[in-house]
Design a protein around this motif. Structure first.
Motif, PDB file in Angstrom:
ATOM      1  N   SER A 191       4.373  14.979 -84.024  1.00  9.13           N
ATOM      2  CA  SER A 191       4.109  15.768 -85.223  1.00  9.13           C
ATOM      3  C   SER A 191       2.896  15.191 -85.944  1.00  9.13           C
ATOM      4  O   SER A 191       2.520  14.041 -85.732  1.00  9.13           O
ATOM      5  CB  SER A 191       5.323  15.791 -86.157  1.00  9.13           C
ATOM      6  OG  SER A 191       5.545  14.524 -86.707  1.00  9.13           O
ATOM      7  N   THR A 192       2.299  16.013 -86.780  1.00  9.83           N
ATOM      8  CA  THR A 192       1.160  15.576 -87.572  1.00  9.83           C
ATOM      9  C   THR A 192       1.069  16.443 -88.818  1.00  9.83           C
ATOM     10  O   THR A 192       1.598  17.558 -88.855  1.00  9.83           O
ATOM     11  CB  THR A 192      -0.149  15.656 -86.756  1.00  9.83           C
ATOM     12  OG1 THR A 192      -1.179  14.984 -87.472  1.00  9.83           O
ATOM     13  CG2 THR A 192      -0.577  17.085 -86.476  1.00  9.83           C
ATOM     14  N   THR A 193       0.417  15.907 -89.844  1.00 12.91           N
ATOM     15  CA  THR A 193       0.163  16.655 -91.072  1.00 12.91           C
ATOM     16  C   THR A 193      -1.344  16.719 -91.279  1.00 12.91           C
ATOM     17  O   THR A 193      -2.028  15.707 -91.167  1.00 12.91           O
ATOM     18  CB  THR A 193       0.830  15.964 -92.280  1.00 12.91           C
ATOM     19  OG1 THR A 193       2.234  15.882 -92.038  1.00 12.91           O
ATOM     20  CG2 THR A 193       0.586  16.753 -93.556  1.00 12.91           C
ATOM     21  N   LEU A 194      -1.837  17.914 -91.554  1.00 11.54           N
ATOM     22  CA  LEU A 194      -3.266  18.124 -91.782  1.00 11.54           C
ATOM     23  C   LEU A 194      -3.475  18.617 -93.203  1.00 11.54           C
ATOM     24  O   LEU A 194      -2.670  19.389 -93.725  1.00 11.54           O
ATOM     25  CB  LEU A 194      -3.817  19.156 -90.790  1.00 11.54           C
ATOM     26  CG  LEU A 194      -3.591  18.850 -89.308  1.00 11.54           C
ATOM     27  CD1 LEU A 194      -4.053  20.024 -88.465  1.00 11.54           C
ATOM     28  CD2 LEU A 194      -4.329  17.589 -88.906  1.00 11.54           C
ATOM     29  N   GLU A 195      -4.572  18.196 -93.817  1.00 10.23           N
ATOM     30  CA  GLU A 195      -4.896  18.600 -95.183  1.00 10.23           C
ATOM     31  C   GLU A 195      -6.074  19.575 -95.178  1.00 10.23           C
ATOM     32  O   GLU A 195      -6.903  19.548 -94.283  1.00 10.23           O
ATOM     33  CB  GLU A 195      -5.277  17.367 -96.026  1.00 10.23           C
ATOM     34  CG  GLU A 195      -4.219  16.271 -96.053  1.00 10.23           C
ATOM     35  CD  GLU A 195      -3.005  16.636 -96.881  1.00 10.23           C
ATOM     36  OE1 GLU A 195      -3.109  17.532 -97.745  1.00 10.23           O
ATOM     37  OE2 GLU A 195      -1.941  16.028 -96.655  1.00 10.23           O
ATOM     38  N   GLN A 196      -6.140  20.402 -96.194  1.00  9.89           N
ATOM     39  CA  GLN A 196      -7.272  21.311 -96.424  1.00  9.89           C
ATOM     40  C   GLN A 196      -7.579  22.167 -95.205  1.00  9.89           C
ATOM     41  O   GLN A 196      -8.726  22.319 -94.790  1.00  9.89           O
ATOM     42  CB  GLN A 196      -8.508  20.514 -96.860  1.00  9.89           C
ATOM     43  CG  GLN A 196      -8.271  19.746 -98.148  1.00  9.89           C
ATOM     44  CD  GLN A 196      -9.463  18.919 -98.572  1.00  9.89           C
ATOM     45  OE1 GLN A 196     -10.373  18.674 -97.804  1.00  9.89           O
ATOM     46  NE2 GLN A 196      -9.443  18.477 -99.816  1.00  9.89           N
ATOM     47  N   VAL A 197      -6.543  22.745 -94.627  1.00  6.97           N
ATOM     48  CA  VAL A 197      -6.698  23.632 -93.484  1.00  6.97           C
ATOM     49  C   VAL A 197      -7.047  25.026 -93.988  1.00  6.97           C
ATOM     50  O   VAL A 197      -6.577  25.454 -95.039  1.00  6.97           O
ATOM     51  CB  VAL A 197      -5.390  23.657 -92.654  1.00  6.97           C
ATOM     52  CG1 VAL A 197      -5.469  24.662 -91.529  1.00  6.97           C
ATOM     53  CG2 VAL A 197      -5.073  22.269 -92.119  1.00  6.97           C
ATOM     54  N   CYS A 198      -7.877  25.734 -93.223  1.00  6.17           N
ATOM     55  CA  CYS A 198      -8.246  27.098 -93.599  1.00  6.17           C
ATOM     56  C   CYS A 198      -8.278  27.980 -92.350  1.00  6.17           C
ATOM     57  O   CYS A 198      -9.342  28.235 -91.788  1.00  6.17           O
ATOM     58  CB  CYS A 198      -9.587  27.103 -94.313  1.00  6.17           C
ATOM     59  SG  CYS A 198     -10.001  28.708 -95.003  1.00  6.17           S
ATOM     60  N   GLY A 199      -7.100  28.385 -91.885  1.00  9.44           N
ATOM     61  CA  GLY A 199      -7.013  29.342 -90.790  1.00  9.44           C
ATOM     62  C   GLY A 199      -6.922  28.753 -89.396  1.00  9.44           C
ATOM     63  O   GLY A 199      -6.467  29.421 -88.476  1.00  9.44           O
ATOM     64  N   VAL A 200      -7.378  27.502 -89.206  1.00  6.30           N
ATOM     65  CA  VAL A 200      -7.376  26.888 -87.878  1.00  6.30           C
ATOM     66  C   VAL A 200      -6.886  25.443 -88.004  1.00  6.30           C
ATOM     67  O   VAL A 200      -7.308  24.728 -88.907  1.00  6.30           O
ATOM     68  CB  VAL A 200      -8.788  26.888 -87.249  1.00  6.30           C
ATOM     69  CG1 VAL A 200      -8.775  26.178 -85.904  1.00  6.30           C
ATOM     70  CG2 VAL A 200      -9.308  28.302 -87.095  1.00  6.30           C
ATOM     71  N   ALA A 201      -5.983  25.043 -87.107  1.00 10.58           N
ATOM     72  CA  ALA A 201      -5.495  23.665 -87.101  1.00 10.58           C
ATOM     73  C   ALA A 201      -5.632  23.097 -85.701  1.00 10.58           C
ATOM     74  O   ALA A 201      -5.336  23.780 -84.716  1.00 10.58           O
ATOM     75  CB  ALA A 201      -4.034  23.614 -87.544  1.00 10.58           C
ATOM     76  N   GLN A 202      -6.092  21.854 -85.604  1.00 10.08           N
ATOM     77  CA  GLN A 202      -6.191  21.188 -84.305  1.00 10.08           C
ATOM     78  C   GLN A 202      -5.207  20.028 -84.259  1.00 10.08           C
ATOM     79  O   GLN A 202      -5.124  19.241 -85.196  1.00 10.08           O
ATOM     80  CB  GLN A 202      -7.601  20.680 -84.033  1.00 10.08           C
ATOM     81  CG  GLN A 202      -7.708  20.039 -82.650  1.00 10.08           C
ATOM     82  CD  GLN A 202      -9.135  19.846 -82.207  1.00 10.08           C
ATOM     83  OE1 GLN A 202      -9.845  20.794 -81.946  1.00 10.08           O
ATOM     84  NE2 GLN A 202      -9.558  18.600 -82.114  1.00 10.08           N
ATOM     85  N   PHE A 203      -4.449  19.965 -83.166  1.00  6.52           N
ATOM     86  CA  PHE A 203      -3.443  18.920 -82.962  1.00  6.52           C
ATOM     87  C   PHE A 203      -3.858  18.136 -81.726  1.00  6.52           C
ATOM     88  O   PHE A 203      -3.968  18.696 -80.639  1.00  6.52           O
ATOM     89  CB  PHE A 203      -2.086  19.582 -82.759  1.00  6.52           C
ATOM     90  CG  PHE A 203      -0.901  18.641 -82.767  1.00  6.52           C
ATOM     91  CD1 PHE A 203      -1.038  17.287 -83.022  1.00  6.52           C
ATOM     92  CD2 PHE A 203       0.361  19.131 -82.518  1.00  6.52           C
ATOM     93  CE1 PHE A 203       0.058  16.435 -83.038  1.00  6.52           C
ATOM     94  CE2 PHE A 203       1.469  18.290 -82.530  1.00  6.52           C
ATOM     95  CZ  PHE A 203       1.318  16.955 -82.787  1.00  6.52           C
ATOM     96  N   THR A 204      -4.132  16.840 -81.906  1.00  4.04           N
ATOM     97  CA  THR A 204      -4.501  15.964 -80.795  1.00  4.04           C
ATOM     98  C   THR A 204      -3.322  15.057 -80.488  1.00  4.04           C
ATOM     99  O   THR A 204      -2.687  14.530 -81.396  1.00  4.04           O
ATOM    100  CB  THR A 204      -5.737  15.124 -81.163  1.00  4.04           C
ATOM    101  OG1 THR A 204      -6.805  16.010 -81.513  1.00  4.04           O
ATOM    102  CG2 THR A 204      -6.173  14.259 -79.994  1.00  4.04           C
ATOM    103  N   PHE A 205      -3.010  14.907 -79.197  1.00  2.00           N
ATOM    104  CA  PHE A 205      -1.881  14.074 -78.793  1.00  2.00           C
ATOM    105  C   PHE A 205      -2.258  13.305 -77.546  1.00  2.00           C
ATOM    106  O   PHE A 205      -3.287  13.570 -76.927  1.00  2.00           O
ATOM    107  CB  PHE A 205      -0.629  14.928 -78.542  1.00  2.00           C
ATOM    108  CG  PHE A 205      -0.882  16.127 -77.673  1.00  2.00           C
ATOM    109  CD1 PHE A 205      -0.841  16.029 -76.292  1.00  2.00           C
ATOM    110  CD2 PHE A 205      -1.185  17.353 -78.237  1.00  2.00           C
ATOM    111  CE1 PHE A 205      -1.094  17.125 -75.489  1.00  2.00           C
ATOM    112  CE2 PHE A 205      -1.441  18.460 -77.446  1.00  2.00           C
ATOM    113  CZ  PHE A 205      -1.391  18.343 -76.064  1.00  2.00           C
ATOM    114  N   GLY A 206      -1.434  12.333 -77.186  1.00  4.97           N
ATOM    115  CA  GLY A 206      -1.744  11.480 -76.045  1.00  4.97           C
ATOM    116  C   GLY A 206      -0.675  11.553 -74.979  1.00  4.97           C
ATOM    117  O   GLY A 206       0.019  12.553 -74.831  1.00  4.97           O
ATOM    118  N   GLY A 207      -0.544  10.448 -74.260  1.00  2.00           N
ATOM    119  CA  GLY A 207       0.373  10.387 -73.143  1.00  2.00           C
ATOM    120  C   GLY A 207       1.837  10.462 -73.517  1.00  2.00           C
ATOM    121  O   GLY A 207       2.690  10.578 -72.646  1.00  2.00           O
ATOM    122  N   GLU A 208       2.136  10.412 -74.832  1.00  2.00           N
ATOM    123  CA  GLU A 208       3.536  10.550 -75.234  1.00  2.00           C
ATOM    124  C   GLU A 208       4.057  11.963 -74.980  1.00  2.00           C
ATOM    125  O   GLU A 208       5.255  12.214 -75.049  1.00  2.00           O
ATOM    126  CB  GLU A 208       3.724  10.178 -76.720  1.00  2.00           C
ATOM    127  CG  GLU A 208       3.313  11.243 -77.734  1.00  2.00           C
ATOM    128  CD  GLU A 208       1.835  11.237 -78.085  1.00  2.00           C
ATOM    129  OE1 GLU A 208       1.456  11.939 -79.032  1.00  2.00           O
ATOM    130  OE2 GLU A 208       1.050  10.529 -77.413  1.00  2.00           O
TER     131      GLU A 208
END
Length: 86
Positions: A44-61
Motif C-alpha cells: 500500500s502507499t499514500t500519495l499527496e496532491q494527486v490530480c486524476g492520475v496516480a502511480q504506484f511503484t512496488f518491488g519484489g514483495e
C-alpha cells in the motif's frame, strides 16, 4: 466511484514494477492498496496532491499474479484489476 461514461484505466498490463491509474475521482490525498484475490493486502502507499492520475511503484514483495488495486480518494473509491508479470 465511476463517473458516467468514464472508466478507470491502468497501464501497463501486465505490470513489472509500477502501475499508473487514471480516474477522475483521484484527487487530493489518495490511498492505494494492492490486494491479493482473497483480499489480503500485499502493498500500500499514500500519495499527496494527486490530480486524476496516480502511480504506484512496488518491488519484489509483489510476486507474479493477478491483483486488485483499490483506491480511496476525496473524490470517492474505486478498484481496477492488475496483472504483475516479470
Amino acid at each position: 466511484g465511476i463517473l458516467p461514461g468514464v472508466a478507470p484505466s491502468v497501464v501497463p498490463q501486465p505490470a513489472v514494477d509500477r502501475i499508473r491509474v487514471q480516474d477522475p475521482i483521484l484527487r487530493g490525498t489518495v490511498v492505494l492498496h494492492l490486494l491479493e484475490m482473497d483480499g489480503r493486502m500485499i502493498a500500500s502507499t499514500t500519495l499527496e496532491q494527486v490530480c486524476g492520475v496516480a502511480q504506484f511503484t512496488f518491488g519484489g514483495e509483489v510476486p507474479n499474479g493477478a491483483y486488485v488495486l483499490r483506491y480511496e480518494a476525496s473524490g470517492g473509491t474505486g478498484a481496477v484489476h492488475v496483472i504483475v508479470e516479470r
